[in-house]
Design a protein around this motif. Structure first.
Motif, PDB file in Angstrom:
ATOM      1  N   GLY A   1      46.973  64.416  37.428  1.00 10.85           N
ATOM      2  CA  GLY A   1      46.709  64.316  35.986  1.00 10.85           C
ATOM      3  C   GLY A   1      46.762  65.628  35.239  1.00 10.85           C
ATOM      4  N   GLY A   2      46.933  66.739  35.952  1.00  9.78           N
ATOM      5  CA  GLY A   2      46.927  68.021  35.261  1.00  9.78           C
ATOM      6  C   GLY A   2      45.524  68.414  34.828  1.00  9.78           C
ATOM      7  N   LEU A   3      45.428  69.263  33.805  1.00  7.68           N
ATOM      8  CA  LEU A   3      44.123  69.776  33.376  1.00  7.68           C
ATOM      9  C   LEU A   3      43.330  68.765  32.557  1.00  7.68           C
ATOM     10  CD1 LEU A   3      44.324  73.534  32.334  1.00  7.68           C
ATOM     11  CD2 LEU A   3      43.123  72.463  34.241  1.00  7.68           C
ATOM     12  N   ARG A   4      44.017  67.795  31.964  1.00  7.42           N
ATOM     13  CA  ARG A   4      43.347  66.926  30.985  1.00  7.42           C
ATOM     14  C   ARG A   4      42.129  66.175  31.520  1.00  7.42           C
ATOM     15  NH1 ARG A   4      46.516  63.276  26.987  1.00  7.42           N
ATOM     16  NH2 ARG A   4      44.559  63.371  25.855  1.00  7.42           N
ATOM     17  N   PRO A   5      42.215  65.545  32.680  1.00  7.44           N
ATOM     18  CA  PRO A   5      41.021  64.792  33.110  1.00  7.44           C
ATOM     19  C   PRO A   5      39.908  65.678  33.670  1.00  7.44           C
ATOM     20  CG  PRO A   5      42.735  64.592  34.756  1.00  7.44           C
ATOM     21  CD  PRO A   5      43.343  65.362  33.627  1.00  7.44           C
ATOM     22  N   MET A   6      40.232  66.963  33.906  1.00  6.07           N
ATOM     23  CA  MET A   6      39.260  67.784  34.626  1.00  6.07           C
ATOM     24  C   MET A   6      37.889  67.896  33.958  1.00  6.07           C
ATOM     25  SD  MET A   6      40.853  68.105  37.255  1.00  6.07           S
ATOM     26  CE  MET A   6      39.794  69.087  38.290  1.00  6.07           C
ATOM     27  N   PRO A   7      37.809  68.214  32.643  1.00  6.92           N
ATOM     28  CA  PRO A   7      36.462  68.327  32.051  1.00  6.92           C
ATOM     29  C   PRO A   7      35.660  67.042  32.189  1.00  6.92           C
ATOM     30  CG  PRO A   7      38.180  68.409  30.363  1.00  6.92           C
ATOM     31  CD  PRO A   7      38.849  68.558  31.680  1.00  6.92           C
ATOM     32  N   TYR A   8      36.328  65.900  32.020  1.00  4.07           N
ATOM     33  CA  TYR A   8      35.599  64.627  32.137  1.00  4.07           C
ATOM     34  C   TYR A   8      35.101  64.430  33.554  1.00  4.07           C
ATOM     35  CZ  TYR A   8      37.949  64.045  27.716  1.00  4.07           C
ATOM     36  OH  TYR A   8      38.387  64.253  26.441  1.00  4.07           O
ATOM     37  N   LEU A   9      35.929  64.872  34.495  1.00  7.66           N
ATOM     38  CA  LEU A   9      35.552  64.749  35.902  1.00  7.66           C
ATOM     39  C   LEU A   9      34.309  65.577  36.206  1.00  7.66           C
ATOM     40  CD1 LEU A   9      36.856  63.198  38.160  1.00  7.66           C
ATOM     41  CD2 LEU A   9      38.006  65.288  38.888  1.00  7.66           C
ATOM     42  N   PHE A  10      34.282  66.793  35.663  1.00  6.28           N
ATOM     43  CA  PHE A  10      33.119  67.653  35.906  1.00  6.28           C
ATOM     44  C   PHE A  10      31.867  67.099  35.220  1.00  6.28           C
ATOM     45  CE2 PHE A  10      36.108  70.994  37.188  1.00  6.28           C
ATOM     46  CZ  PHE A  10      35.433  71.489  38.271  1.00  6.28           C
ATOM     47  N   LEU A  11      32.073  66.464  34.074  1.00  4.65           N
ATOM     48  CA  LEU A  11      30.921  65.960  33.331  1.00  4.65           C
ATOM     49  C   LEU A  11      30.427  64.627  33.861  1.00  4.65           C
ATOM     50  CD1 LEU A  11      32.069  66.988  29.787  1.00  4.65           C
ATOM     51  CD2 LEU A  11      29.797  67.415  30.701  1.00  4.65           C
TER      52      LEU A  11
END
Lengths: 361, 340
Positions: free
Chosen positions: B41-51
């Motif tokens: 998914g690239g960088l886009r899902p990362m913040p949601y994943l961390f949160l």
């Protein structure tokens, strides 16, 4: 007030001080006197109760019911007397002729005590019990501490408390730091909304949602297990906020550089940002340990079987019993208080800055 | 983290890395799934994943309960699961708020609830005013140039860290019938006082003990505020020969006011929720003399024979509304502070 900031007086000031305008140096202002009286009273009022607790916790049950209480824990001296197998308790007895002697009590018959002179075991005396007083020395009743650990479930409570504190702190550190990382490092849709949401949850203390959280915990089958205490409070708005503010100070160049080196996001989180945030993580860890160790209302609700009691709930159960065993309660109170005092002694600076910077405890 | 396999590392460091080994292993294990998602998914899902984990906890234990709480308050019966509960509409609220005369708890249908509200009101009026007063005095004194300042700061601060149960037991032991305080009274030739039998004394000690336990926290906030006042103001006042009383009224108090406001509201928010230490100290007694709102919720919902969850929820909604108002006041106070 002004003493706090004015520099030391110069020679000229000293010479002219007597005639100078305004307040003269060297004369005591009423606030100076007040300060020292207040501080002296403060030490007495803040430390006194704890000192009294510790001293009392070393007293025997007999010493605790004494009125007026003695300051130090005392124990009656026993002496070996020839012809008696057990050591005999020593008393100071006033004899009929008015002389006072130290005698050992062999047995007590009604209101008369049969006594013997330890130096001369052949001589016996009969003394009314109101004419003798025990001879005592400073002695600490360590059994107050040892017995509960053996006889009661106290070791279990202690273990439960340690388990809850450690597990909850680890979970809190992990999920809070991940959330803080997400909020501090990335620009993404909904960041502001999530930030507001996190701060908003601060407004909903557990006291307002006791019943429904109990429902959630019950439907997850966690009632009367330690998880019911560990999980509900694990996501703390305070922690997310504290860590995020700290992570914001980490230069973005550093993260960009790591990305250039093909480090994955997860790797940047735990190898770059986490080590750099250690001071903030330490503050949160200390807070979390204190919160969890001292937590009372929620464990009281959700833990109803004594095998899963934490120290706080266990202590409360003991003090609510019909026949309160104060000698054990006082000792266990000291045990409960000890870790917090140790944490405080070593990490006072962290705690003070943590509270001053977040306005929370 | 020291490099692995570095045998020349000092012992302490090697021990440290040994202690960190489980943590390192844990983070390594999670590396693969996170990398996979990033590759897809690239960088886009990362913040949601961390949160996600944190937000899931918030959702499960704060947001869902908040709504369920409201639902509970509209139902009756003793079942815990919402589906088994009887819809009663606003009956619980009507029951709670049914009073012929609102100034007298005894005329209310649920007099325990109103007694709790009255007790809490009395408690916070005295507790908050004296708490703020003593915190202010203590902060002013600790801000002076006194010897052993760090020590005195610790003296006033350490009770904040004690658990409410410990605090209550410490004081209970002092206040017992044959406790040291009564021994002191007797030595002065006064009669013993049964502190936990007299409603007034029980309330007094509830207030006293909670001030004792929490004063250090507010002192610390005020102390930070005092230290943020620019010293040149005091120097200028000193040059003009201004009296200390005047310096306090004209410089210290106005500049400390925003902090003071924050402290007052924080103390109110905590005061409304008072439970722990008083519950252990007095058990709410004698009678209901020191029973507060939270204890009412606890007894109604959890510790009585019949667990009346609906009523407890309705009471906590009322408490929630009060707290919401106070928090809004706090936000307003904090905003003012930023403007100054």
């Amino acid at each position: 007030m002004s003493d706090a900031i004015s520099p030391r007086p110069s020679l000229g000031e000293l010479l002219s001080a007597r005639r100078g305008r305004g307040r003269r140096r060297g004369r005591l202002h009423w606030t100076d006197v007040f300060t020292w009286v207040y501080l002296a009273l403060g030490i007495f009022l803040m430390f006194g109760p704890v000192v009294w607790l510790v001293l009392s916790s070393f007293k025997t049950p007999a010493g605790l019911v004494e009125f007026p209480p003695t300051f130090l824990p005392l124990g009656q001296i026993s002496v070996e007397v020839a012809g008696h197998e057990e050591p005999l308790p020593l008393f100071r007895a006033t004899l009929e002729d008015g002389s006072v002697r130290e005698l050992a009590q062999v047995r007590r018959i009604g209101i008369v005590s049969q006594m013997v002179d330890p130096a001369d075991p052949e001589r016996t005396f009969r003394v009314p019990i109101d004419r003798r007083a025990p001879v005592r020395e400073f002695r600490m009743a360590f059994e107050n501490y040892v017995d509960p650990l053996k006889r009661f479930d106290f070791t279990r409570y202690l273990w439960n408390s340690v388990a809850v504190t450690v597990a909850a702190t680890l979970v809190t550190l992990l999920i809070n730091s991940m959330a803080a990382y997400g909020l501090a490092i990335y620009e993404f849709r909904g960041r502001r909304a999530i930030m507001l949401f996190v701060i908003g949850t601060l407004m909903i203390p557990i006291t307002v949602i006791l019943v429904p959280v109990y429902l959630v915990v019950t439907s997850m089958g966690m009632v009367n297990s330690l998880w019911a205490v560990i999980l509900p409070g694990a996501a703390t708005p305070t922690g997310v906020f504290l860590l995020r503010q700290y992570m914001l100070t980490i230069p973005t160049d550093l993260i960009e550089a790591a990305r250039m080196d093909k480090a994955s996001e997860w790797r940047i989180y735990w190898r770059v940002v986490m080590p750099l945030s250690l001071p903030a993580i330490a503050v949160l860890a200390i807070f979390s340990i204190m919160w969890r160790w001292n937590e009372f209302l929620w464990p009281l609700i959700v833990l109803s079987r004594s095998e899963v009691y934490t120290l706080q709930v266990g202590l409360n159960a003991f003090q609510g019993e019909l026949d309160v065993q104060w000698h054990y309660i006082l000792a266990m109170t000291v045990v409960t208080l000890l870790p917090v005092v140790l944490v405080f002694a070593f990490l006072q600076r962290f705690i003070a800055t943590g509270i001053a910077s977040t306005g929370m405890k | 983290m020291p490099p692995r396999g570095d045998t020349t590392a000092p012992l302490a460091r090697r021990l440290q890395s040994a202690a960190a080994a489980p943590a390192v292993l844990f983070f390594r294990l999670l590396e693969a799934p996170f990398q996979l998602i990033q590759r897809v998914g690239g960088l886009r899902p990362m913040p949601y994943l961390f949160l996600a984990p944190n937000l899931a906890f918030f959702g499960l234990f704060v947001v869902v309960p908040l709504f369920v709480n409201f639902a509970f308050s509209l139902t009756g019966g003793t079942n815990l699961y919402l589906s088994d509960r009887v819809w009663t509409g606003t009956e619980q609220y009507e029951f709670l708020l049914d009073c012929t005369n609102f100034t007298d708890p005894l005329t209310c249908r649920e007099d325990r609830f109103w007694k709790g509200i009255f007790n809490t009101a009395v408690f916070i009026v005295f507790q908050v005013s004296f708490l703020v007063l003593f915190s202010l005095i203590t902060a002013l004194i600790l801000n002076r140039k006194i010897r052993a300042r760090g020590f005195f700061r610790a003296v006033f601060f350490f009770p904040v860290l004690l658990s409410p149960v410990v605090v209550a037991l410490i004081w209970k032991w002092i206040l017992l019938r044959d406790g040291i305080l009564n021994a002191f009274l007797v030595s002065l030739g006064l009669p013993k006082i049964l502190f936990f039998v007299s409603p007034e004394w029980a309330m007094f000690w509830a207030i006293f003990v909670s001030i004792w336990a929490h004063m250090g926290f507010y002192t610390l906030i005020l102390l930070a505020g005092l230290q943020a006042i620019p010293p040149d103001l005091y120097e200028a006042a000193e040059m003009d020969g201004t009296s200390r009383e005047r310096v306090f009224r004209r410089i210290t108090l106005p500049l400390l006011w925003p902090n003071l406001l924050v402290v007052i509201v924080l103390a109110l928010i905590k005061g409304v929720q008072i439970f722990d230490e008083v519950y252990v100290l007095t058990g709410g007694g004698p009678g209901t003399a020191t029973q507060f709102i939270v204890q009412y919720i606890y007894t109604t919902g959890f510790s009585s024979q019949v667990q009346n969850f609906g009523l407890a929820s309705a009471a906590s909604v009322v408490l929630g509304v009060v707290l919401f108002g106070l928090t809004m006041a706090q936000l307003a106070a904090t905003r003012r502070k930023d403007d100054v």
